[in-house]
Scaffold this motif. Structure first.
Motif, mmCIF file in Angstrom:
data_model
loop_
_atom_site.group_PDB
_atom_site.id
_atom_site.type_symbol
_atom_site.label_atom_id
_atom_site.label_comp_id
_atom_site.label_asym_id
_atom_site.label_seq_id
_atom_site.Cartn_x
_atom_site.Cartn_y
_atom_site.Cartn_z
ATOM 1 N N ASP A 86 -14.535 -40.171 -54.378
ATOM 2 C CA ASP A 86 -14.439 -39.886 -52.947
ATOM 3 C C ASP A 86 -13.196 -40.586 -52.402
ATOM 4 O OD1 ASP A 86 -14.794 -40.585 -50.030
ATOM 5 O OD2 ASP A 86 -16.553 -39.298 -50.300
ATOM 6 N N VAL A 87 -12.224 -39.797 -51.944
ATOM 7 C CA VAL A 87 -10.922 -40.357 -51.559
ATOM 8 C C VAL A 87 -11.039 -41.337 -50.400
ATOM 9 C CG1 VAL A 87 -10.281 -38.461 -49.993
ATOM 10 C CG2 VAL A 87 -8.501 -39.794 -51.121
ATOM 11 N N HIS A 147 -1.419 -29.670 -60.899
ATOM 12 C CA HIS A 147 -1.983 -29.904 -59.564
ATOM 13 C C HIS A 147 -1.780 -31.367 -59.172
ATOM 14 C CE1 HIS A 147 -4.042 -26.001 -59.100
ATOM 15 N NE2 HIS A 147 -4.126 -26.049 -60.424
ATOM 16 N N LEU A 148 -1.176 -31.573 -58.015
ATOM 17 C CA LEU A 148 -0.979 -32.914 -57.474
ATOM 18 C C LEU A 148 -1.846 -33.083 -56.239
ATOM 19 C CD1 LEU A 148 2.899 -33.522 -57.388
ATOM 20 C CD2 LEU A 148 1.283 -34.311 -59.097
ATOM 21 N N SER A 149 -2.395 -34.271 -56.088
ATOM 22 C CA SER A 149 -3.090 -34.634 -54.863
ATOM 23 C C SER A 149 -2.459 -35.922 -54.364
ATOM 24 C CB SER A 149 -4.573 -34.822 -55.135
ATOM 25 O OG SER A 149 -5.239 -35.190 -53.945
ATOM 26 N N LEU A 150 -1.878 -35.877 -53.178
ATOM 27 C CA LEU A 150 -1.145 -37.007 -52.612
ATOM 28 C C LEU A 150 -1.945 -37.632 -51.479
ATOM 29 C CD1 LEU A 150 1.543 -38.655 -52.163
ATOM 30 C CD2 LEU A 150 2.259 -36.780 -50.666
ATOM 31 N N SER A 151 -2.066 -38.961 -51.487
ATOM 32 C CA SER A 151 -2.730 -39.667 -50.392
ATOM 33 C C SER A 151 -2.073 -41.028 -50.209
ATOM 34 C CB SER A 151 -4.235 -39.820 -50.669
ATOM 35 O OG SER A 151 -4.446 -40.514 -51.877
ATOM 36 N N ILE A 169 8.056 -34.364 -47.931
ATOM 37 C CA ILE A 169 6.662 -34.442 -47.485
ATOM 38 C C ILE A 169 6.394 -35.824 -46.896
ATOM 39 C CG2 ILE A 169 4.249 -34.332 -48.200
ATOM 40 C CD1 ILE A 169 5.080 -32.281 -50.272
ATOM 41 N N ASP A 170 6.151 -35.841 -45.599
ATOM 42 C CA ASP A 170 5.896 -37.097 -44.892
ATOM 43 C C ASP A 170 4.473 -37.563 -45.180
ATOM 44 O OD1 ASP A 170 5.974 -39.255 -43.134
ATOM 45 O OD2 ASP A 170 7.097 -38.124 -41.629
ATOM 46 N N THR A 171 4.321 -38.846 -45.435
ATOM 47 C CA THR A 171 2.998 -39.393 -45.744
ATOM 48 C C THR A 171 2.389 -40.147 -44.556
ATOM 49 O OG1 THR A 171 3.954 -41.438 -46.643
ATOM 50 C CG2 THR A 171 3.595 -39.619 -48.191
ATOM 51 N N ILE A 172 3.030 -40.060 -43.401
ATOM 52 C CA ILE A 172 2.592 -40.836 -42.235
ATOM 53 C C ILE A 172 1.145 -40.535 -41.842
ATOM 54 C CG2 ILE A 172 3.419 -39.234 -40.451
ATOM 55 C CD1 ILE A 172 3.909 -43.012 -40.228
ATOM 56 N N ASP A 173 0.706 -39.291 -42.056
ATOM 57 C CA ASP A 173 -0.660 -38.905 -41.683
ATOM 58 C C ASP A 173 -1.634 -38.901 -42.859
ATOM 59 O OD1 ASP A 173 0.004 -38.523 -38.985
ATOM 60 O OD2 ASP A 173 0.751 -36.492 -39.387
ATOM 61 N N LEU A 174 -1.242 -39.492 -43.971
ATOM 62 C CA LEU A 174 -2.101 -39.497 -45.166
ATOM 63 C C LEU A 174 -2.745 -40.858 -45.421
ATOM 64 C CD1 LEU A 174 0.081 -37.380 -47.641
ATOM 65 C CD2 LEU A 174 -1.774 -36.612 -46.137
ATOM 66 N N GLY A 175 -2.515 -41.809 -44.532
ATOM 67 C CA GLY A 175 -3.095 -43.135 -44.698
ATOM 68 C C GLY A 175 -2.453 -44.106 -43.738
ATOM 69 N N MET A 176 -2.589 -45.380 -44.047
ATOM 70 C CA MET A 176 -1.900 -46.408 -43.272
ATOM 71 C C MET A 176 -1.678 -47.606 -44.184
ATOM 72 S SD MET A 176 -4.581 -48.185 -40.635
ATOM 73 C CE MET A 176 -3.240 -49.177 -39.998
ATOM 74 N N GLN A 220 -10.729 -43.609 -40.857
ATOM 75 C CA GLN A 220 -10.253 -42.509 -40.016
ATOM 76 C C GLN A 220 -8.808 -42.091 -40.322
ATOM 77 O OE1 GLN A 220 -9.838 -43.581 -35.859
ATOM 78 N NE2 GLN A 220 -9.553 -45.738 -36.397
ATOM 79 N N PHE A 221 -8.086 -42.900 -41.100
ATOM 80 C CA PHE A 221 -6.679 -42.602 -41.363
ATOM 81 C C PHE A 221 -6.437 -41.931 -42.716
ATOM 82 C CE2 PHE A 221 -6.831 -46.369 -38.615
ATOM 83 C CZ PHE A 221 -6.117 -45.897 -37.531
ATOM 84 N N VAL A 222 -7.467 -41.857 -43.549
ATOM 85 C CA VAL A 222 -7.303 -41.356 -44.917
ATOM 86 C C VAL A 222 -7.284 -39.835 -44.957
ATOM 87 C CG1 VAL A 222 -8.295 -41.312 -47.241
ATOM 88 C CG2 VAL A 222 -8.401 -43.412 -45.882
ATOM 89 N N ALA A 223 -6.292 -39.284 -45.647
ATOM 90 C CA ALA A 223 -6.197 -37.825 -45.830
ATOM 91 C C ALA A 223 -5.504 -37.542 -47.163
ATOM 92 C CB ALA A 223 -5.440 -37.175 -44.670
ATOM 93 N N GLN A 224 -5.579 -36.284 -47.598
ATOM 94 C CA GLN A 224 -4.977 -35.856 -48.856
ATOM 95 C C GLN A 224 -4.143 -34.608 -48.629
ATOM 96 O OE1 GLN A 224 -8.452 -35.439 -51.487
ATOM 97 N NE2 GLN A 224 -7.320 -36.584 -53.023
ATOM 98 N N LYS A 225 -3.099 -34.452 -49.445
ATOM 99 C CA LYS A 225 -2.318 -33.213 -49.434
ATOM 100 C C LYS A 225 -2.260 -32.690 -50.860
ATOM 101 C CE LYS A 225 2.034 -31.063 -48.108
ATOM 102 N NZ LYS A 225 1.425 -29.961 -47.387
ATOM 103 N N ALA A 226 -2.602 -31.404 -51.027
ATOM 104 C CA ALA A 226 -2.570 -30.770 -52.346
ATOM 105 C C ALA A 226 -1.225 -30.083 -52.555
ATOM 106 C CB ALA A 226 -3.700 -29.762 -52.472
ATOM 107 N N ILE A 227 -0.677 -30.242 -53.749
ATOM 108 C CA ILE A 227 0.601 -29.630 -54.115
ATOM 109 C C ILE A 227 0.436 -29.010 -55.496
ATOM 110 C CG2 ILE A 227 3.050 -30.061 -54.611
ATOM 111 C CD1 ILE A 227 2.733 -32.644 -52.873
ATOM 112 N N PHE A 228 0.917 -27.772 -55.668
ATOM 113 C CA PHE A 228 0.891 -27.149 -56.990
ATOM 114 C C PHE A 228 2.308 -27.058 -57.531
ATOM 115 C CE2 PHE A 228 1.160 -23.464 -59.835
ATOM 116 C CZ PHE A 228 0.281 -23.896 -60.821
#
Length: 199
Positions: A42-43, A78-82, A100-107, A117-125
């Motif tokens: 669980d990310v 498959h990449l998953s960025l967080s 790819i900006d990571t500002i909204d993928l964590g802190m 509340q700040f954790v998110a993931q971005k999928a890239i193929f």
């Protein structure tokens, strides 16, 4: 880190220099390995637990430090960025670049006790020939004798101009370009660079 057929790649930067900063980065590596061994998938839980370990240890050490960190999970294209760190450079086989900006993928880790509340993931193929470039600000903020920074634009231009070559050759071209830029100027920060290219 290899785990269950996938690879987890981390790149980060601790504020400051010296023993405290080095110890915190070692703590990050240890905590990430522990979470992987315990098969935490669980990310949000992964990042919040990691942050809590760093926050509690920094408080205990009375260390005024925090850490930017990005984690990339790779499996069969498959990449998953967080996580929050420098921009990731995504390069397509034809040399096209996307930042790819990571500002909204964590802190940054260690600032507050709960980052749920700040954790998110971005999928890239990644198709064949595509890839990514990861780096620390020791690359982009490296200065020449005129105090001009190397910069993200110059980094992207070198990546694009050399992308038809292997990942190792792209990396070497960046390092050579960076050395030429720095010349005799003193290096003030660590330089970390990783080039990944899909076969």
């Amino acid at each position: 880190l290899h785990h269950n057929g996938s690879v987890k790649i981390g790149i980060g930067d601790v504020t400051g220099h010296g023993l405290e900063s080095g110890m915190l980065m070692l703590m990050v590596q240890t905590a990430v390995r522990t979470l992987l061994i315990n098969q935490e998938t669980d990310v949000v839980k992964f990042w919040n637990t990691l942050n809590r370990v760093i926050y509690d240890n920094a408080q205990r050490m009375n260390a005024d430090r925090n850490i930017t960190l990005a984690l990339v999970d790779y499996q069969q294209g498959h990449l998953s960025l967080s996580g929050q760190h420098e921009k990731l450079i995504l390069v397509r086989a034809n040399g096209a670049i996307e930042e790819i900006d990571t500002i909204d993928l964590g802190m940054p880790l260690g600032l507050i006790p709960d980052i749920t509340q700040f954790v998110a993931q971005k999928a890239i193929f990644l198709s064949s020939g595509d890839g990514v470039v990861l780096y620390t600000d020791g690359v982009t903020e490296a200065e020449n004798q005129q105090r001009e920074q190397y910069g993200l634009e110059r980094l992207c231009a070198i990546v694009q101009a050399n992308w038809q070559h292997s990942a190792q050759e792209v990396r070497q071209a960046i390092i050579q370009s960076l050395r030429n830029h720095i010349d005799k100027q003193k290096v003030y920060d660590d330089v970390t660079l990783l080039v990944l290219k899909q076969k």
